[in-house]
Design a protein around this motif. Structure first.
Motif, short mmCIF file in Angstrom:
data_model
loop_
_atom_site.label_atom_id
_atom_site.label_comp_id
_atom_site.label_asym_id
_atom_site.label_seq_id
_atom_site.Cartn_x
_atom_site.Cartn_y
_atom_site.Cartn_z
N GLN A 298 0.85 -1.40 0.06
CA GLN A 298 -0.05 -0.15 -0.05
C GLN A 298 0.94 1.29 -0.01
N ALA A 299 1.93 1.19 0.77
CA ALA A 299 2.84 2.38 0.71
C ALA A 299 3.48 2.50 -0.49
N GLY A 300 3.86 1.48 -1.16
CA GLY A 300 4.50 1.55 -2.60
C GLY A 300 3.55 2.19 -3.56
N ASP A 301 2.36 1.75 -3.29
CA ASP A 301 1.48 2.38 -4.45
C ASP A 301 1.08 3.88 -4.12
N ILE A 302 1.20 4.34 -3.02
CA ILE A 302 1.25 5.63 -2.64
C ILE A 302 2.21 6.53 -3.40
N LEU A 303 3.40 5.92 -3.45
CA LEU A 303 4.56 6.29 -3.91
C LEU A 303 4.54 6.40 -5.65
N GLY B 36 2.49 9.00 -6.89
CA GLY B 36 3.00 10.65 -7.03
C GLY B 36 2.75 11.03 -5.32
N GLY B 37 2.40 10.34 -4.25
CA GLY B 37 2.22 10.67 -3.13
C GLY B 37 3.39 10.42 -2.23
N LEU B 38 3.41 10.83 -1.00
CA LEU B 38 4.72 11.09 -0.28
C LEU B 38 4.50 10.13 1.16
N VAL B 39 5.59 9.30 1.36
CA VAL B 39 5.67 8.51 2.59
C VAL B 39 6.65 8.76 3.29
N ALA B 40 6.64 8.98 4.72
CA ALA B 40 7.75 9.08 5.46
C ALA B 40 8.12 7.69 6.02
N PHE B 41 9.33 7.23 6.16
CA PHE B 41 9.72 5.96 6.43
C PHE B 41 11.20 5.97 7.26
N LEU C 289 11.87 9.63 -9.84
CA LEU C 289 11.94 10.00 -11.47
C LEU C 289 10.69 10.56 -11.89
N ASN C 290 10.07 11.00 -11.04
CA ASN C 290 8.60 11.77 -11.01
C ASN C 290 8.85 13.20 -10.66
N PRO C 291 9.00 14.11 -11.67
CA PRO C 291 9.43 15.39 -11.09
C PRO C 291 8.27 16.12 -10.08
N ALA C 292 7.01 15.73 -10.52
CA ALA C 292 5.90 16.31 -9.54
C ALA C 292 6.12 15.80 -8.15
N SER C 293 6.65 14.60 -8.03
CA SER C 293 6.75 14.01 -6.53
C SER C 293 7.93 15.00 -5.85
N SER C 294 8.97 15.16 -6.60
CA SER C 294 9.94 15.92 -6.06
C SER C 294 9.57 17.29 -5.61
N ALA C 295 8.80 17.92 -6.56
CA ALA C 295 8.15 19.41 -6.16
C ALA C 295 7.44 19.10 -4.81
N ARG C 296 6.83 18.22 -4.75
CA ARG C 296 6.06 18.07 -3.55
C ARG C 296 6.82 17.67 -2.37
N ARG D 85 15.49 17.00 -13.23
CA ARG D 85 16.36 18.16 -12.66
C ARG D 85 15.73 18.35 -11.10
N GLU D 86 14.48 18.20 -11.25
CA GLU D 86 13.46 18.54 -10.06
C GLU D 86 14.18 17.76 -8.96
N THR D 87 14.60 16.82 -9.05
CA THR D 87 15.05 15.91 -8.08
C THR D 87 16.48 16.20 -7.70
N THR D 88 17.41 16.70 -8.63
CA THR D 88 18.83 17.09 -8.42
C THR D 88 18.73 18.42 -8.01
#
Ligand code: AMP
Ligand code: MG
Length: 349
Positions: free
Chosen positions: A20-25, A28-33, A46-53, A111-114
């Motif tokens: 379930q946590a993997g599916d959130i990621l 495009g969602g965020l999971v603290a671990f 690899l998803n620029p929108a996730s990094s922006a979030r 580049r959003e990630t780096t």
């Protein structure tokens, strides 16, 4: 947003919850671990929108790049343009574990990630829950520390919740972390391998694998006139709300100096605090006394430091003195974080 809180023991994986946590990621969602260093705030690297979030949830400046977490060596080939022999040797020696390497990025890393850089920071954590989550997410998880920008990195899930509840989809509580300070960062893209951030993996340990490793000149001093090579190191991290001074000297002079300064601050009606080792903490006359562990075991100091800094904020300490910690091992990383927390405010006695 309502944050879902779940608990997963490291030694006892719950495959359904990890899925379930993997599916959130993956969506495009965020999971603290939990990891072995500190709690991470994960998003699909690899998803620029996730990094922006991630930047948004943390309130982090977007030129401060994220570390990409992987679980298998094949993943390194996919995100790095060319893997130097030094990187393979360090991976062999220290992965999975608390070591991050800076390498030239492949095109698939946005580049959003780096933070706009042509290089990427990569780590393979040892924590079992972290690794299983990374695999469930598709293999590449960008994960800075799971704190609001400017707060100490979280060593317990309750500190993640204090900073990020309502801002992310899920928090996985895995109990207390093992190391308590962020990974060692080594840059392998310049002439010589260079430590950009000290951590549990020390220079001596790295030099057993690569014959020579440099240390960035800005790590322990702020007066070098050099810009730090890790963009994140230029920000004042981990700063307590109170005014923190580090006192460096022998035991007798340190205790005397700190007690005199505590008395002076008390006269000004300031709420005073001291951060000290087990061996000396009882010698201080402060409103709040925090022991971070024994000098003989600097790994306990590493584990307790961020908790203590958070507690000093909660207890509204206004004037704080800390003993210096500067052993050769993880003590150097402890001192680097204390120096940053104090804005490099030290007194030699
Ligand atoms: P955190 O994820 O909060 O532990 O912070 C990550 C640290 O890694 C920051 O200090 C970044 O500046 C540093 N970092 C990440 N990627 C790079 C990179 N490509 N080059 C240099 N430093 C990096
Ligand atoms: Mg951080």
């Amino acid at each position: 947003m309502k944050t879902r809180h779940i608990r997963i023991e490291e030694q006892n994986t719950d495959e359904e919850l990890i899925r379930q946590a993997g599916d959130i990621l993956r969506s495009g969602g965020l999971v603290a671990f939990p990891t072995e260093t500190v709690y991470g705030l994960g998003g699909d690297a690899l998803n620029p929108a996730s990094s922006a979030r991630i930047y948004q949830a943390k309130g982090r400046p977007s030129d401060n790049p994220l570390i990409v977490h992987i679980a298998d060596m094949e993943a390194l080939d996919a995100i790095v343009r060319k893997i130097p022999d030094e990187a393979r040797a360090l991976a062999e020696a220290f992965w999975p574990g608390p070591l991050t390497m800076i390498l030239p990025k492949a095109d698939i890393v946005p580049r959003e990630t780096t933070g706009g850089l042509e290089t990427v920071a990569v780590r393979m954590p040892a924590h079992r829950t972290a690794r299983e989550l990374i695999r469930a997410a598709g293999g590449y998880v960008a994960a800075p520390s799971a704190n609001r920008s400017g707060r100490p990195s979280p060593t317990l899930a309750k500190y993640v919740a204090q900073d990020l509840d309502g801002r992310i989809e899920m928090i996985i509580d895995g109990g207390s972390v093992e190391i308590g300070l962020e990974s060692t960062i080594v840059d392998l893209t310049s002439d010589k391998p260079t430590i950009l951030r000290p951590g549990y993996i020390t220079r001596q340990m790295l030099e057993r694998v690569l014959s020579y490793v440099e240390e960035d000149s800005t790590l322990m001093r702020c007066d070098t006139g050099q810009a730090p090579k890790a963009p994140g190191m230029k920000y004042r991290h981990y700063a307590p709300a109170g005014e923190l001074t580090i006192v460096d000297g022998d035991r007798e002079h340190t205790v005397r100096y700190i007690n005199e300064e505590l008395a002076r601050a008390g006269q000004r009606h300031k709420r005073t605090a001291v951060i000290a080792a087990d061996e000396t903490v009882d010698l201080y006359r402060a409103d709040i006394r925090k022991s971070v562990g024994s000098r003989g075991h600097e790994e306990t100091v590493a584990r307790e430091l961020y908790r203590v800094l958070r507690e000093l904020d909660d207890e509204e300490a206004e004037v704080i003195f800390a003993e210096a910690f500067d052993g050769d091992g993880i003590g150097r990383a402890v001192m680097n974080r204390l120096l940053k927390a104090s804005g490099y405010h030290t007194v030699q006695v």
